[in-house]
Design a protein around this motif. Structure first.
Motif, PDB file in Angstrom:
ATOM      1  N   ARG A  36       2.613 -32.407   0.590  1.00 28.07           N
ATOM      2  CA  ARG A  36       3.538 -31.750   1.515  1.00 28.07           C
ATOM      3  C   ARG A  36       5.001 -31.975   1.135  1.00 28.07           C
ATOM      4  O   ARG A  36       5.902 -31.474   1.806  1.00 28.07           O
ATOM      5  N   HIS A  37       5.248 -32.748   0.065  1.00 20.15           N
ATOM      6  CA  HIS A  37       6.591 -33.006  -0.465  1.00 20.15           C
ATOM      7  C   HIS A  37       7.526 -33.623   0.574  1.00 20.15           C
ATOM      8  O   HIS A  37       8.704 -33.275   0.674  1.00 20.15           O
ATOM      9  N   VAL A  60       7.091 -51.703  10.579  1.00 27.22           N
ATOM     10  CA  VAL A  60       7.757 -52.843   9.946  1.00 27.22           C
ATOM     11  C   VAL A  60       7.732 -52.698   8.428  1.00 27.22           C
ATOM     12  O   VAL A  60       8.744 -52.929   7.753  1.00 27.22           O
ATOM     13  N   ALA A  61       6.570 -52.314   7.871  1.00 27.08           N
ATOM     14  CA  ALA A  61       6.457 -52.183   6.423  1.00 27.08           C
ATOM     15  C   ALA A  61       7.425 -51.130   5.887  1.00 27.08           C
ATOM     16  O   ALA A  61       8.095 -51.342   4.864  1.00 27.08           O
ATOM     17  N   ASN A  62       7.510 -49.990   6.561  1.00 28.81           N
ATOM     18  CA  ASN A  62       8.405 -48.923   6.104  1.00 28.81           C
ATOM     19  C   ASN A  62       9.857 -49.352   6.198  1.00 28.81           C
ATOM     20  O   ASN A  62      10.669 -49.069   5.305  1.00 28.81           O
ATOM     21  N   THR A  63      10.201 -50.066   7.271  1.00 29.94           N
ATOM     22  CA  THR A  63      11.580 -50.529   7.445  1.00 29.94           C
ATOM     23  C   THR A  63      11.956 -51.544   6.372  1.00 29.94           C
ATOM     24  O   THR A  63      13.026 -51.456   5.755  1.00 29.94           O
ATOM     25  N   LYS A 120      10.761 -41.043   5.571  1.00 32.52           N
ATOM     26  CA  LYS A 120      10.558 -40.343   6.844  1.00 32.52           C
ATOM     27  C   LYS A 120       9.078 -40.211   7.190  1.00 32.52           C
ATOM     28  O   LYS A 120       8.667 -40.503   8.310  1.00 32.52           O
ATOM     29  N   VAL A 121       8.270 -39.766   6.221  1.00 27.64           N
ATOM     30  CA  VAL A 121       6.851 -39.541   6.536  1.00 27.64           C
ATOM     31  C   VAL A 121       6.099 -40.856   6.691  1.00 27.64           C
ATOM     32  O   VAL A 121       4.969 -40.871   7.201  1.00 27.64           O
ATOM     33  N   GLY A 122       6.713 -41.971   6.271  1.00 32.78           N
ATOM     34  CA  GLY A 122       6.086 -43.267   6.484  1.00 32.78           C
ATOM     35  C   GLY A 122       5.808 -43.527   7.945  1.00 32.78           C
ATOM     36  O   GLY A 122       4.842 -44.207   8.300  1.00 32.78           O
ATOM     37  N   TYR A 123       6.640 -42.938   8.811  1.00 35.04           N
ATOM     38  CA  TYR A 123       6.467 -43.152  10.245  1.00 35.04           C
ATOM     39  C   TYR A 123       5.339 -42.296  10.834  1.00 35.04           C
ATOM     40  O   TYR A 123       4.897 -42.542  11.957  1.00 35.04           O
ATOM     41  N   VAL A 124       4.881 -41.292  10.081  1.00 35.24           N
ATOM     42  CA  VAL A 124       3.750 -40.487  10.556  1.00 35.24           C
ATOM     43  C   VAL A 124       2.496 -41.360  10.663  1.00 35.24           C
ATOM     44  O   VAL A 124       1.645 -41.144  11.530  1.00 35.24           O
ATOM     45  N   ALA A 125       2.409 -42.352   9.789  1.00 37.21           N
ATOM     46  CA  ALA A 125       1.266 -43.265   9.857  1.00 37.21           C
ATOM     47  C   ALA A 125       1.206 -43.952  11.213  1.00 37.21           C
ATOM     48  O   ALA A 125       0.126 -44.148  11.779  1.00 37.21           O
ATOM     49  N   SER A 126       2.381 -44.295  11.754  1.00 39.77           N
ATOM     50  CA  SER A 126       2.394 -44.934  13.073  1.00 39.77           C
ATOM     51  C   SER A 126       1.985 -43.961  14.170  1.00 39.77           C
ATOM     52  O   SER A 126       1.460 -44.380  15.203  1.00 39.77           O
ATOM     53  N   MET A 127       2.186 -42.654  13.953  1.00 39.24           N
ATOM     54  CA  MET A 127       1.720 -41.669  14.929  1.00 39.24           C
ATOM     55  C   MET A 127       0.192 -41.646  14.959  1.00 39.24           C
ATOM     56  O   MET A 127      -0.417 -41.550  16.027  1.00 39.24           O
ATOM     57  N   PHE A 128      -0.412 -41.726  13.777  1.00 41.60           N
ATOM     58  CA  PHE A 128      -1.880 -41.789  13.728  1.00 41.60           C
ATOM     59  C   PHE A 128      -2.384 -43.020  14.468  1.00 41.60           C
ATOM     60  O   PHE A 128      -3.277 -42.939  15.320  1.00 41.60           O
ATOM     61  N   TRP A 129      -1.793 -44.177  14.176  1.00 40.34           N
ATOM     62  CA  TRP A 129      -2.249 -45.409  14.802  1.00 40.34           C
ATOM     63  C   TRP A 129      -1.898 -45.463  16.278  1.00 40.34           C
ATOM     64  O   TRP A 129      -2.597 -46.112  17.065  1.00 40.34           O
TER      65      TRP A 129
END
Length: 427
Positions: A274-275, A183-186, A280-289
């Motif tokens: 990692r540049h 939600v935050a990233n969106t 896009k990489v904001g959603y990687v946080a959701s993969m961790f969680w």
């Protein structure tokens, strides 16, 4: 003869030992609640779980917003880390205030008070005329969430089969941590004001207040038992003088710091080192969680069956391996997989630790001990992100990795120091 795991539920006569004094409140005393089936308190389970969902929503989102906060307020990483310092102050105050507030307001009243304070913080964040005003909001959210965390865990451990209900409670927290970054990233990437995200958290907080007030309406704002005001100070002193409480608190402090620290600086690392594209990489946080949440669901029974003490050591070893992979493999996709699996193996630690606490602490100190460790442990979610931010402002955000490894090693030491509970033989 059936053999329980190292830390299994105590027999019913232990859980409900003693004859608790009833107050004018309709709220049952902890000892009475301990003998209740979950079906008798489903409403309260629902409301406490929703409050923890809101906490997860809150805790996981800030890391995604950092790339937007910096240019908005024209600040560096050191100034960003002040957010965690202020949040630390709120949580630290709550860790000592919790038992006293509960002695006057009871479980439900303390939950309502904490959720109101949390919402006050969101109002400040939405308004945010300046950076100092914005970070002041975190003083309120840190205090309010720590109170709710302590009370939700204290209540859940009094329900039969508490190891399962603690697993559910903290899996729900994990669901909140998945939704928060999404939600935050969106909101941040598709609206002109990233602060609009806190309108969502404020709305959830208002629903939280209503749910808790309704489900705990009987005896709301009244102490759980008549002697609570008189015994609060003594209970806190006895809790703090028990050696096991400090090993457990140290474990929780480092553990919460580990999960929130990675969630806080993961996206910034992927952007700077990692540049990656922030959107896009904001959603990687959701993969961790997501991995974190699946671990709490999928590993609960496995951990209980093979022994909490043994399995936590196994999970820490695996977490260290995936942390090293995240650090040493310069590929965003590989990093996303690594942090997902790291989250999976550290996910069960919090509910497992609380369950173990009930086995190594005297029954009469359970609620005070859980409240203290839960609220004090939540300080870790501010202390270590602040430390990482302060170091990263000079050494770069790559400092995240040695700090993460140090936290995992420290958790191992504290876990090894926790007294070992003998297995219980049941006929």
């Amino acid at each position: 003869m059936a053999q329980q795991s190292e830390y299994d539920d105590p027999p019913p006569d232990v859980e409900s030992s003693g004859t608790p004094e009833q107050s004018d409140s309709d709220e049952a005393s902890p000892a009475v609640l301990a003998s209740h089936d979950a079906r008798d308190v489903y409403g309260k389970i629902l409301s406490t779980n929703f409050g923890i969902l809101c906490a997860g929503f809150n805790d996981s989102s800030l890391g995604v917003l950092i790339p937007y906060i910096q240019p908005w307020f024209h600040i560096g990483l050191l100034e960003v880390s002040y957010i965690y310092l202020v949040n630390f102050t709120g949580g630290f105050a709550a860790s000592f205030a919790n038992i006293h507030i509960c002695s006057y307001l009871g479980t439900g009243g303390t939950l309502v008070f904490g959720s109101i304070v949390q919402c006050a913080g969101y109002v400040l964040m939405i308004w945010a005329p300046s950076y100092p005003a914005f970070i002041l909001g975190f003083l309120f959210t840190g205090f309010g969430i720590a109170l709710q965390d302590a009370q939700a865990n204290s209540f859940t451990v009094t329900v039969r089969n508490s190891h399962r209900w603690l697993g559910v409670l903290h899996a729900i927290y994990g669901v909140g941590t998945i939704l928060g970054p999404l939600v935050a990233n969106t909101v941040a990437s598709h609206t002109p004001r990233w602060q609009s995200y806190y309108l969502v958290t404020l709305a959830a907080g208002v629903v939280n207040i209503a749910l808790v007030a309704w489900t705990f309406r009987h005896g709301l704002f009244k102490p759980n038992n008549a002697s609570a005001k008189d015994t609060a100070g003594r209970e806190l002193r006895e809790t703090l003088t028990h050696p096991a409480i400090w090993f457990l608190t140290g474990f929780f402090f480092l553990y919460v710091g580990t999960e929130i620290n990675l969630g806080a600086w993961l996206v910034q690392f992927l952007v700077e080192v990692r540049h990656g594209d922030p959107e896009k990489v904001g959603y990687v946080a959701s993969m961790f969680w997501s991995g974190f949440t699946l671990g709490r669901i999928g590993l609960a029974e496995v951990t209980h069956r093979f022994g909490e003490r043994r399995m936590v050591f196994v999970y820490i070893a695996l977490a260290l391996a995936f942390q090293l992979m995240f650090w040493l493999i310069p590929n965003i996709i590989a990093n996303a997989v690594s942090v997902c699996l790291l989250g999976f193996f550290i996910g069960p630690f919090y509910p497992v630790g609380l369950y173990v606490l009930t086995s190594v602490m005297p029954p009469e100190l359970h609620l005070g001990a859980i409240g203290f460790t839960a609220s004090f442990g939540s300080i870790g979610n501010a202390a270590f992100p602040f430390l990482t931010g302060a170091i990263a402002s000079r050494a770069g955000v790559g400092a995240l990795h040695p700090i993460m490894i140090s936290l995992l090693v420290g958790m191992t030491v504290f876990w090894a120091l926790i007294p070992k509970q003998r297995r219980i033989q049941l006929t």
